[in-house]
Design a protein around this motif. Sequence first.
Motif, mmCIF file in Angstrom:
data_model
loop_
_atom_site.group_PDB
_atom_site.id
_atom_site.type_symbol
_atom_site.label_atom_id
_atom_site.label_comp_id
_atom_site.label_asym_id
_atom_site.label_seq_id
_atom_site.Cartn_x
_atom_site.Cartn_y
_atom_site.Cartn_z
ATOM 1 N N ALA A 8 8.002 3.240 -12.663
ATOM 2 C CA ALA A 8 7.356 2.041 -13.209
ATOM 3 C C ALA A 8 5.895 1.990 -12.774
ATOM 4 O O ALA A 8 5.004 1.721 -13.588
ATOM 5 N N MET A 9 5.664 2.259 -11.493
ATOM 6 C CA MET A 9 4.287 2.204 -10.984
ATOM 7 C C MET A 9 3.393 3.218 -11.711
ATOM 8 O O MET A 9 2.313 2.888 -12.178
ATOM 9 N N GLN A 10 3.890 4.447 -11.822
ATOM 10 C CA GLN A 10 3.058 5.498 -12.420
ATOM 11 C C GLN A 10 2.830 5.254 -13.904
ATOM 12 O O GLN A 10 1.754 5.508 -14.431
ATOM 13 N N THR A 11 3.851 4.731 -14.581
ATOM 14 C CA THR A 11 3.685 4.434 -16.008
ATOM 15 C C THR A 11 2.641 3.344 -16.212
ATOM 16 O O THR A 11 1.732 3.471 -17.031
ATOM 17 N N LEU A 12 2.777 2.258 -15.439
ATOM 18 C CA LEU A 12 1.894 1.117 -15.674
ATOM 19 C C LEU A 12 0.472 1.405 -15.201
ATOM 20 O O LEU A 12 -0.492 1.068 -15.889
ATOM 21 N N LEU A 13 0.350 2.037 -14.035
ATOM 22 C CA LEU A 13 -0.997 2.301 -13.501
ATOM 23 C C LEU A 13 -1.592 3.601 -14.040
ATOM 24 O O LEU A 13 -2.741 3.915 -13.731
ATOM 25 N N LYS A 14 -0.792 4.331 -14.820
ATOM 26 C CA LYS A 14 -1.228 5.657 -15.309
ATOM 27 C C LYS A 14 -1.756 6.488 -14.144
ATOM 28 O O LYS A 14 -2.879 7.012 -14.164
ATOM 29 N N SER A 15 -0.936 6.527 -13.096
ATOM 30 C CA SER A 15 -1.368 7.235 -11.892
ATOM 31 C C SER A 15 -0.266 8.196 -11.460
ATOM 32 O O SER A 15 0.887 8.070 -11.878
ATOM 33 N N THR A 16 -0.641 9.145 -10.631
ATOM 34 C CA THR A 16 0.382 10.038 -10.083
ATOM 35 C C THR A 16 0.563 9.744 -8.595
ATOM 36 O O THR A 16 1.159 10.539 -7.868
ATOM 37 N N GLY A 17 0.036 8.602 -8.159
ATOM 38 C CA GLY A 17 0.081 8.243 -6.737
ATOM 39 C C GLY A 17 1.506 8.095 -6.218
ATOM 40 O O GLY A 17 2.457 7.937 -6.981
ATOM 41 N N SER A 18 1.603 8.139 -4.895
ATOM 42 C CA SER A 18 2.939 8.051 -4.300
ATOM 43 C C SER A 18 3.286 6.600 -3.967
ATOM 44 O O SER A 18 2.450 5.838 -3.461
ATOM 45 N N ILE A 19 4.521 6.235 -4.252
ATOM 46 C CA ILE A 19 4.974 4.855 -4.022
ATOM 47 C C ILE A 19 4.893 4.513 -2.532
ATOM 48 O O ILE A 19 4.585 3.388 -2.154
ATOM 49 N N THR A 20 5.147 5.504 -1.684
ATOM 50 C CA THR A 20 5.107 5.255 -0.238
ATOM 51 C C THR A 20 3.698 4.835 0.193
ATOM 52 O O THR A 20 3.543 3.981 1.054
ATOM 53 N N LYS A 21 2.699 5.416 -0.453
ATOM 54 C CA LYS A 21 1.308 5.073 -0.090
ATOM 55 C C LYS A 21 0.861 3.768 -0.757
ATOM 56 O O LYS A 21 0.118 2.994 -0.183
ATOM 57 N N LEU A 22 1.284 3.570 -1.997
ATOM 58 C CA LEU A 22 0.700 2.467 -2.780
ATOM 59 C C LEU A 22 1.506 1.169 -2.723
ATOM 60 O O LEU A 22 1.011 0.122 -3.131
ATOM 61 N N ARG A 23 2.727 1.236 -2.226
ATOM 62 C CA ARG A 23 3.576 0.033 -2.225
ATOM 63 C C ARG A 23 2.896 -1.100 -1.426
ATOM 64 O O ARG A 23 2.197 -0.855 -0.447
ATOM 65 N N GLY A 24 3.120 -2.295 -1.928
ATOM 66 C CA GLY A 24 2.593 -3.466 -1.235
ATOM 67 C C GLY A 24 1.126 -3.751 -1.528
ATOM 68 O O GLY A 24 0.624 -4.812 -1.160
ATOM 69 N N GLN A 25 0.438 -2.823 -2.205
ATOM 70 C CA GLN A 25 -0.969 -3.085 -2.543
ATOM 71 C C GLN A 25 -1.051 -3.887 -3.841
ATOM 72 O O GLN A 25 -0.167 -3.799 -4.697
ATOM 73 N N VAL A 26 -2.131 -4.661 -3.952
ATOM 74 C CA VAL A 26 -2.301 -5.471 -5.159
ATOM 75 C C VAL A 26 -3.320 -4.785 -6.068
ATOM 76 O O VAL A 26 -4.446 -4.532 -5.651
ATOM 77 N N PHE A 27 -2.897 -4.481 -7.298
ATOM 78 C CA PHE A 27 -3.787 -3.847 -8.268
ATOM 79 C C PHE A 27 -4.127 -4.839 -9.369
ATOM 80 O O PHE A 27 -3.271 -5.631 -9.775
ATOM 81 N N GLU A 28 -5.364 -4.776 -9.845
ATOM 82 C CA GLU A 28 -5.746 -5.526 -11.057
ATOM 83 C C GLU A 28 -5.265 -4.697 -12.235
ATOM 84 O O GLU A 28 -5.597 -3.508 -12.326
ATOM 85 N N TRP A 29 -4.487 -5.304 -13.096
ATOM 86 C CA TRP A 29 -3.904 -4.526 -14.195
ATOM 87 C C TRP A 29 -3.773 -5.402 -15.446
ATOM 88 O O TRP A 29 -3.070 -6.416 -15.399
ATOM 89 N N GLU A 30 -4.446 -5.001 -16.508
ATOM 90 C CA GLU A 30 -4.324 -5.692 -17.804
ATOM 91 C C GLU A 30 -4.466 -7.212 -17.660
ATOM 92 O O GLU A 30 -3.670 -7.974 -18.211
ATOM 93 N N GLY A 31 -5.436 -7.635 -16.857
ATOM 94 C CA GLY A 31 -5.685 -9.069 -16.703
ATOM 95 C C GLY A 31 -4.683 -9.782 -15.824
ATOM 96 O O GLY A 31 -4.656 -11.011 -15.751
ATOM 97 N N THR A 32 -3.827 -9.030 -15.162
ATOM 98 C CA THR A 32 -2.877 -9.651 -14.241
ATOM 99 C C THR A 32 -2.836 -8.807 -12.957
ATOM 100 O O THR A 32 -3.618 -7.885 -12.798
ATOM 101 N N LYS A 33 -1.975 -9.183 -12.029
ATOM 102 C CA LYS A 33 -1.868 -8.406 -10.782
ATOM 103 C C LYS A 33 -0.616 -7.541 -10.851
ATOM 104 O O LYS A 33 0.396 -7.966 -11.415
ATOM 105 N N LEU A 34 -0.702 -6.396 -10.233
ATOM 106 C CA LEU A 34 0.469 -5.517 -10.183
ATOM 107 C C LEU A 34 0.718 -5.098 -8.734
ATOM 108 O O LEU A 34 -0.221 -4.674 -8.048
ATOM 109 N N ILE A 35 1.939 -5.277 -8.288
ATOM 110 C CA ILE A 35 2.314 -4.857 -6.928
ATOM 111 C C ILE A 35 3.493 -3.885 -7.029
ATOM 112 O O ILE A 35 4.562 -4.258 -7.520
#
Length: 250
Positions: A187-214
Motif C-alpha cells: 500500500a505504501m509503495q503504491t500510494l507514494l510511488k516509492s520503493t522505500g522500506s516500510i521499516t524505515k518509513l513507518r510512522g512518518q507523515v507524508f503529504e500526499w494528494e492534498g492529504t496526509k499519509l502515514i
Amino acid sequence: MSRNGEGGSVRETVEALKNYFGYLHRSGVLFPRPDSASAATSSVPESVTLPHSSTPEMQEEGARETLDEVRSDLGECTRCKLHKGRKKIVFGVGNPRSKIVFVGEGPGADEDEQGFPFVGRAGQLLTRMLKALGVRREDVYICNVVKCRPPNNRAPEPDEVTACSPFLLRQIHSIRPAVVCALGSAAMQTLLKSTGSITKLRGQVFEWEGTKLIPTFHPAYLLRNPRSEWEARADLKKALDLAGVTPLGR
Ligand code: URA
C-alpha cells in the motif's frame, strides 16, 4: 414543481423529483439498495440525511463522485488476471465520510469468501488494535490496493496494481479523508510511488494528494512479528490523532 414554486404539470414534477434525487445521490446521500454491490460498499446504508438547503459546501460535495458510483464503474471487473480466481470482489467497507482510510494490500481467503476487507486473522488484529484506541471499525473506511485475491496470497503484480489502483484513488478522493494509513509496503509503495522500506518509513507523515499519509506495518506482519505491535499501535494512534478521530466515550 414549476420554477416559481406553484403547481406545474405531472411531467414537470417527475422531472424535478428525478433531478432532486440525482442531486442527493451526487451529494453522497445513501439510499438502501437491494443488491449486494451497495451492501459491500458501506456498512451504514440506513443513515439517510436530507440536506435542507443548498450551501456552497453542499454544491462542492455535489461534484464529488460517490463510492457507489466508483463501485458500479468497477462492475464485474475483468481488467486484470486476478478476476479468474476470485470468488468475490472486495471493494471496501466502512464510513464513506471517514476522516481516515486504511489501505491494505489485497484480499486473502477469508476476504475473498466474504467480500469484505480485513475480516480474517490479520483483519481481526487490526480491529482489536483500533478498538484498543477507542475506535470502532465501522467508523473508519478500510480497503485494499487490489480488489481481488492474488493466488496463494502472493503480492499483487505490477500489472494488477496498475489496473486496480485507479479505483483505490477514486475511493480515496470520494471519501476525502484527513489521513490515509497505508498498511504494509504494498500500500505504501503504491500510494507514494516509492520503493522505500516500510521499516524505515513507518510512522512518518507524508503529504500526499492534498492529504496526509502515514505508513505502518501490515497486520499480517504483526502476527508473525508480535514485538513490532507497539510500534504499529503508536503509528495508528498518530494517524487517528492527526485525522481528528475521537475515541469513543471521550
Ligand atoms: N490483507 C490485506 O492486505 N487485506 C485484506 O483485506 C486482508 C488481509
